[in-house]
Design a protein around this motif. Structure first.
Motif, short mmCIF file in Angstrom:
data_model
loop_
_atom_site.label_atom_id
_atom_site.label_comp_id
_atom_site.label_asym_id
_atom_site.label_seq_id
_atom_site.Cartn_x
_atom_site.Cartn_y
_atom_site.Cartn_z
N GLN A 1 0.83 -1.20 0.00
CA GLN A 1 0.00 0.00 0.00
C GLN A 1 0.87 1.26 0.00
O GLN A 1 0.60 2.21 -0.75
N GLN A 2 1.92 1.24 0.82
CA GLN A 2 2.84 2.38 0.84
C GLN A 2 3.55 2.51 -0.51
O GLN A 2 3.70 3.62 -1.04
N PHE A 3 3.98 1.39 -1.06
CA PHE A 3 4.66 1.40 -2.36
C PHE A 3 3.75 1.98 -3.43
O PHE A 3 4.18 2.80 -4.24
N MET A 4 2.50 1.59 -3.45
CA MET A 4 1.55 2.08 -4.45
C MET A 4 1.35 3.59 -4.32
O MET A 4 1.29 4.30 -5.33
N GLN A 5 1.26 4.08 -3.10
CA GLN A 5 1.10 5.52 -2.90
C GLN A 5 2.33 6.27 -3.43
O GLN A 5 2.20 7.28 -4.12
N ILE A 6 3.50 5.77 -3.12
CA ILE A 6 4.73 6.40 -3.59
C ILE A 6 4.82 6.31 -5.11
O ILE A 6 5.18 7.29 -5.79
N ALA A 7 4.47 5.14 -5.66
CA ALA A 7 4.54 4.96 -7.12
C ALA A 7 3.58 5.91 -7.83
O ALA A 7 3.91 6.48 -8.88
N LYS A 8 2.39 6.12 -7.28
CA LYS A 8 1.43 7.04 -7.89
C LYS A 8 1.96 8.46 -7.92
O LYS A 8 1.82 9.17 -8.92
N VAL A 9 2.58 8.87 -6.81
CA VAL A 9 3.14 10.22 -6.74
C VAL A 9 4.32 10.34 -7.71
O VAL A 9 4.43 11.33 -8.46
N ALA A 10 5.18 9.34 -7.71
CA ALA A 10 6.39 9.40 -8.53
C ALA A 10 6.08 9.33 -10.02
O ALA A 10 6.85 9.84 -10.83
N THR A 11 4.97 8.72 -10.41
CA THR A 11 4.67 8.54 -11.84
C THR A 11 3.42 9.31 -12.27
O THR A 11 2.85 9.01 -13.31
N LYS A 12 3.01 10.32 -11.52
CA LYS A 12 1.75 11.01 -11.84
C LYS A 12 1.80 11.68 -13.22
O LYS A 12 0.77 11.80 -13.87
N ASP A 13 2.97 12.06 -13.66
CA ASP A 13 3.09 12.70 -14.97
C ASP A 13 3.28 11.70 -16.10
O ASP A 13 3.24 12.08 -17.27
N SER A 14 3.51 10.44 -15.76
CA SER A 14 3.79 9.43 -16.79
C SER A 14 3.12 8.09 -16.41
O SER A 14 3.74 7.20 -15.85
N PRO A 15 1.80 7.96 -16.73
CA PRO A 15 1.07 6.75 -16.38
C PRO A 15 1.68 5.47 -16.98
O PRO A 15 1.50 4.37 -16.43
N GLN A 16 2.43 5.59 -18.07
CA GLN A 16 3.03 4.41 -18.68
C GLN A 16 4.04 3.76 -17.73
O GLN A 16 4.24 2.55 -17.77
N GLN A 17 4.66 4.55 -16.88
CA GLN A 17 5.59 3.99 -15.92
C GLN A 17 4.87 3.11 -14.89
O GLN A 17 5.40 2.10 -14.45
#
Length: 106
Positions: free
Chosen positions: A80-96
């Motif tokens: 859950q923490q990883f997903m939150q961080i991943a969403k923030v880190a890739t918000k400009d690039s959904p392909q990531q």
């Protein structure tokens, strides 16, 4: 289930007492050889040992199941923490996100 198990244990204890105390005269009267009596007594002992082993294995399985469930909960929280961080880190690039195997609605 416990009622059946308790009845089985009581029956095995009774059989064990019988084999330990059966009079020689009774064996002769019914043509039961001493080796047959010893074999039956050994089988009772084996069943009792196997029941004890089964109870021990059941306790071990319950312990391992509890450990597994605790570790799954830890992993779930981490994801859950990883997903939150991943969403923030890739918000400009959904392909990531999709590169991580996470489907992002278009």
């Amino acid at each position: 289930m416990d009622v059946v198990k308790n009845a089985t244990i009581e029956w095995l204890n009774q059989a064990e007492r019988f084999y330990a105390t059966v009079p020689q005269a009774m064996l002769l009267k019914y043509n039961v050889r001493e080796e047959e009596l010893n074999q039956a007594s050994q089988m009772v002992q084996q069943v009792m040992e196997l029941l004890a082993l089964q109870a021990s294995a059941k306790a071990k399985v319950q312990d391992l199941t509890q450990q597994r469930n605790q570790q799954l909960e830890v992993m779930k929280q981490w994801m859950q923490q990883f997903m939150q961080i991943a969403k923030v880190a890739t918000k400009d690039s959904p392909q990531q996100m999709e590169a991580l195997g996470i489907v992002v609605p278009s």
